[in-house]
Scaffold this motif. Structure first.
Motif, mmCIF file in Angstrom:
data_model
loop_
_atom_site.group_PDB
_atom_site.id
_atom_site.type_symbol
_atom_site.label_atom_id
_atom_site.label_comp_id
_atom_site.label_asym_id
_atom_site.label_seq_id
_atom_site.Cartn_x
_atom_site.Cartn_y
_atom_site.Cartn_z
ATOM 1 N N PRO A 1 0.823 -1.219 0.000
ATOM 2 C CA PRO A 1 0.000 0.000 0.000
ATOM 3 C C PRO A 1 0.857 1.270 0.000
ATOM 4 C CG PRO A 1 -0.751 -1.534 1.675
ATOM 5 C CD PRO A 1 0.540 -2.066 1.151
ATOM 6 N N VAL A 2 0.404 2.245 -0.777
ATOM 7 C CA VAL A 2 1.078 3.540 -0.873
ATOM 8 C C VAL A 2 0.029 4.645 -0.807
ATOM 9 C CG1 VAL A 2 3.044 2.638 -2.207
ATOM 10 C CG2 VAL A 2 1.008 3.492 -3.405
ATOM 11 N N ASP A 3 0.497 5.875 -0.876
ATOM 12 C CA ASP A 3 -0.384 7.031 -0.890
ATOM 13 C C ASP A 3 -1.437 6.848 -1.979
ATOM 14 O OD1 ASP A 3 -1.412 9.548 -0.422
ATOM 15 O OD2 ASP A 3 0.143 10.587 -1.558
ATOM 16 N N GLY A 4 -2.703 6.977 -1.609
ATOM 17 C CA GLY A 4 -3.808 6.803 -2.546
ATOM 18 C C GLY A 4 -4.526 5.476 -2.404
ATOM 19 N N ALA B 1 8.447 3.343 7.062
ATOM 20 C CA ALA B 1 7.483 4.435 6.981
ATOM 21 C C ALA B 1 6.419 4.064 5.960
ATOM 22 C CB ALA B 1 8.177 5.726 6.589
ATOM 23 N N ALA B 2 5.166 4.413 6.253
ATOM 24 C CA ALA B 2 4.063 4.013 5.375
ATOM 25 C C ALA B 2 3.050 5.137 5.241
ATOM 26 C CB ALA B 2 3.394 2.758 5.918
ATOM 27 N N ALA C 1 6.941 6.255 10.862
ATOM 28 C CA ALA C 1 5.725 7.051 10.800
ATOM 29 C C ALA C 1 4.683 6.370 9.917
ATOM 30 C CB ALA C 1 6.027 8.441 10.265
ATOM 31 N N LEU C 2 3.452 6.407 10.377
ATOM 32 C CA LEU C 2 2.310 5.956 9.589
ATOM 33 C C LEU C 2 1.442 7.174 9.321
ATOM 34 C CD1 LEU C 2 0.350 3.893 8.336
ATOM 35 C CD2 LEU C 2 -0.636 3.609 10.627
ATOM 36 N N THR C 3 1.208 7.478 8.047
ATOM 37 C CA THR C 3 0.345 8.586 7.667
ATOM 38 C C THR C 3 -0.864 8.029 6.943
ATOM 39 O OG1 THR C 3 2.228 10.080 7.468
ATOM 40 C CG2 THR C 3 0.181 10.744 6.384
ATOM 41 N N VAL C 4 -2.036 8.302 7.500
ATOM 42 C CA VAL C 4 -3.307 7.934 6.890
ATOM 43 C C VAL C 4 -3.930 9.259 6.439
ATOM 44 C CG1 VAL C 4 -5.532 6.804 7.220
ATOM 45 C CG2 VAL C 4 -3.510 5.955 8.442
ATOM 46 N N ASP C 5 -3.917 9.514 5.140
ATOM 47 C CA ASP C 5 -4.299 10.827 4.627
ATOM 48 C C ASP C 5 -5.743 11.210 4.928
ATOM 49 O OD1 ASP C 5 -1.796 11.512 3.590
ATOM 50 O OD2 ASP C 5 -2.195 10.433 1.729
ATOM 51 N N GLU C 6 -6.634 10.255 4.899
ATOM 52 C CA GLU C 6 -8.045 10.596 5.079
ATOM 53 C C GLU C 6 -8.575 10.177 6.448
ATOM 54 O OE1 GLU C 6 -10.353 9.336 1.728
ATOM 55 O OE2 GLU C 6 -8.934 10.225 0.317
ATOM 56 N N ARG C 7 -8.826 8.884 6.653
ATOM 57 C CA ARG C 7 -9.531 8.477 7.869
ATOM 58 C C ARG C 7 -9.237 7.026 8.210
ATOM 59 N NH1 ARG C 7 -13.397 10.825 10.773
ATOM 60 N NH2 ARG C 7 -13.508 12.566 9.348
ATOM 61 N N MET C 8 -9.287 6.714 9.515
ATOM 62 C CA MET C 8 -9.231 5.339 9.996
ATOM 63 C C MET C 8 -10.646 4.956 10.419
ATOM 64 S SD MET C 8 -6.976 3.581 13.055
ATOM 65 C CE MET C 8 -5.424 3.766 12.197
ATOM 66 N N TYR C 9 -11.116 3.819 9.912
ATOM 67 C CA TYR C 9 -12.462 3.344 10.205
ATOM 68 C C TYR C 9 -12.387 2.118 11.106
ATOM 69 C CZ TYR C 9 -13.820 6.261 6.255
ATOM 70 O OH TYR C 9 -14.013 7.323 5.397
ATOM 71 N N LEU C 10 -13.132 2.145 12.189
ATOM 72 C CA LEU C 10 -13.230 1.009 13.100
ATOM 73 C C LEU C 10 -14.644 0.477 13.008
ATOM 74 C CD1 LEU C 10 -11.389 2.671 16.116
ATOM 75 C CD2 LEU C 10 -10.419 1.164 14.384
ATOM 76 N N GLN C 11 -14.857 -0.443 12.064
ATOM 77 C CA GLN C 11 -16.195 -0.978 11.834
ATOM 78 C C GLN C 11 -16.475 -2.178 12.706
ATOM 79 O OE1 GLN C 11 -16.145 -1.614 7.595
ATOM 80 N NE2 GLN C 11 -16.698 0.503 7.189
ATOM 81 N N SER D 1 5.454 4.824 17.928
ATOM 82 C CA SER D 1 5.578 5.428 16.604
ATOM 83 C C SER D 1 4.688 6.659 16.466
ATOM 84 C CB SER D 1 5.196 4.411 15.526
ATOM 85 O OG SER D 1 6.146 3.384 15.465
ATOM 86 N N THR D 2 4.968 7.443 15.459
ATOM 87 C CA THR D 2 4.180 8.631 15.164
ATOM 88 C C THR D 2 3.092 8.263 14.170
ATOM 89 O OG1 THR D 2 6.098 10.047 15.519
ATOM 90 C CG2 THR D 2 4.270 10.972 14.243
ATOM 91 N N VAL D 3 1.852 8.626 14.503
ATOM 92 C CA VAL D 3 0.704 8.297 13.665
ATOM 93 C C VAL D 3 0.002 9.588 13.285
ATOM 94 C CG1 VAL D 3 -1.471 7.037 13.564
ATOM 95 C CG2 VAL D 3 0.431 6.120 14.904
ATOM 96 N N LYS D 4 -0.218 9.806 11.996
ATOM 97 C CA LYS D 4 -0.953 10.976 11.516
ATOM 98 C C LYS D 4 -2.170 10.487 10.759
ATOM 99 C CE LYS D 4 -1.418 15.270 9.570
ATOM 100 N NZ LYS D 4 -2.816 15.284 9.278
#
Length: 120
Positions: free
Chosen positions: A31-34, A51-52, A74-84, A94-97
């Motif tokens: 997985p990459v950006d997008g 880094a991801a 670092a883990l960067t999630v550009d939009e949202r994390m969903y916990l369904q 680690s740093t999480v964005k």
């Protein structure tokens, strides 16, 4: 943009961890950006060993995302994390964005021993 499903157990940056479908054949690109990332009943533990970046992460019925506690990747999630549904995220220092935050009607995100940056 691609969907990537964690299947089995392995490292984030290893193609043998990822499939294009839930429970499908491994060997898809990392997985990459997008990309949108999914953890479900077919997922084991995925270790963030580099880094991801991705657009979204969804936990829906299982799987664990575990950062490498010996490094601050670092883990960067550009939009949202969903916990369904059930799933585990261990920050391990680690740093999480997460760009737009976490969405969940029932579940709670617990980040232990890490730096969590939500919003833009």
């Amino acid at each position: 943009m691609a969907d990537r499903y964690a299947v089995g157990t392995g490292n984030w940056n290893d193609t043998s961890t990822w499939s294009a479908t839930s429970g499908g054949t491994t060997g898809e690109s990392v997985p990459v950006d997008g990309d949108d990332v999914y953890f479900d009943a077919n997922s084991g533990t995925v270790t963030l060993n580099a880094a991801a970046r991705c657009d979204t992460i969804t936990f829906n019925g299982g799987g664990t995302l575990d950062t490498d506690s010996s490094n601050d990747y670092a883990l960067t999630v550009d939009e949202r994390m969903y916990l369904q549904s059930s799933g585990v995220f261990n920050a391990n220092g680690s740093t999480v964005k997460i760009g737009d935050g976490v969405t969940s009607a029932v579940y709670t995100l617990q980040v232990t021993n890490g730096t969590f940056n939500g919003g833009d």
